[in-house]
Design a protein around this motif. Structure first.
Motif, PDB file in Angstrom:
ATOM      1  N   ASN A  26      27.630 -27.732  -8.189  1.00 49.84           N
ATOM      2  CA  ASN A  26      27.163 -26.408  -7.770  1.00 49.84           C
ATOM      3  C   ASN A  26      27.978 -25.277  -8.395  1.00 49.84           C
ATOM      4  O   ASN A  26      27.430 -24.221  -8.704  1.00 49.84           O
ATOM      5  CB  ASN A  26      27.149 -26.305  -6.240  1.00 49.84           C
ATOM      6  N   ALA A  29      26.659 -24.971 -11.895  1.00 53.16           N
ATOM      7  CA  ALA A  29      25.335 -24.338 -11.827  1.00 53.16           C
ATOM      8  C   ALA A  29      25.464 -22.839 -11.594  1.00 53.16           C
ATOM      9  O   ALA A  29      24.772 -22.040 -12.243  1.00 53.16           O
ATOM     10  CB  ALA A  29      24.504 -24.984 -10.723  1.00 53.16           C
ATOM     11  N   ALA A  30      26.345 -22.428 -10.690  1.00 53.22           N
ATOM     12  CA  ALA A  30      26.543 -21.005 -10.413  1.00 53.22           C
ATOM     13  C   ALA A  30      27.053 -20.281 -11.659  1.00 53.22           C
ATOM     14  O   ALA A  30      26.593 -19.180 -11.980  1.00 53.22           O
ATOM     15  CB  ALA A  30      27.515 -20.833  -9.252  1.00 53.22           C
ATOM     16  N   THR A  35      20.036 -22.303 -10.096  1.00 53.85           N
ATOM     17  CA  THR A  35      19.979 -22.580  -8.664  1.00 53.85           C
ATOM     18  C   THR A  35      19.478 -24.004  -8.460  1.00 53.85           C
ATOM     19  O   THR A  35      18.422 -24.373  -8.968  1.00 53.85           O
ATOM     20  CB  THR A  35      19.027 -21.595  -7.955  1.00 53.85           C
ATOM     21  N   SER A  37      18.454 -27.059  -5.675  1.00 48.79           N
ATOM     22  CA  SER A  37      17.995 -27.249  -4.297  1.00 48.79           C
ATOM     23  C   SER A  37      17.365 -28.628  -4.187  1.00 48.79           C
ATOM     24  O   SER A  37      17.242 -29.346  -5.178  1.00 48.79           O
ATOM     25  CB  SER A  37      16.960 -26.177  -3.935  1.00 48.79           C
TER      26      SER A  37
END
Length: 72
Positions: A26, A29-30, A35, A37
């Motif tokens: 994450n 990814a940030a 994003t 999910s």
């Protein structure tokens, strides 16, 4: 892949808790502006000559992270 060889290189990186791997995925990814999910758990990006492919575990499936250095 390493220097044109299609072999994997083992590392000494170990995630004892699956949450730690998810946290790393994450954070990457940030940084990349992606994003993730449960409806979109796959990331395939290119950053600074590295191809990063990650899947966040959903429904009992383990998370996976692959990083390849590309010869660009």
């Amino acid at each position: 892949e390493y220097k044109g060889l299609v072999d994997k290189i083992e590392t000494n990186v170990v995630f004892l808790d699956p949450k730690d791997l998810n946290t790393l995925i994450n954070k990457i990814a940030a940084f990349a502006g992606v994003t993730l999910s449960s409806s979109h758990p796959v990331m395939d990006i290119l950053i600074n000559g590295f191809q990063i492919h990650a899947t966040v575990g959903v429904g009992g499936v383990s998370s996976k992270l692959t990083i390849k250095k590309l010869d660009i």
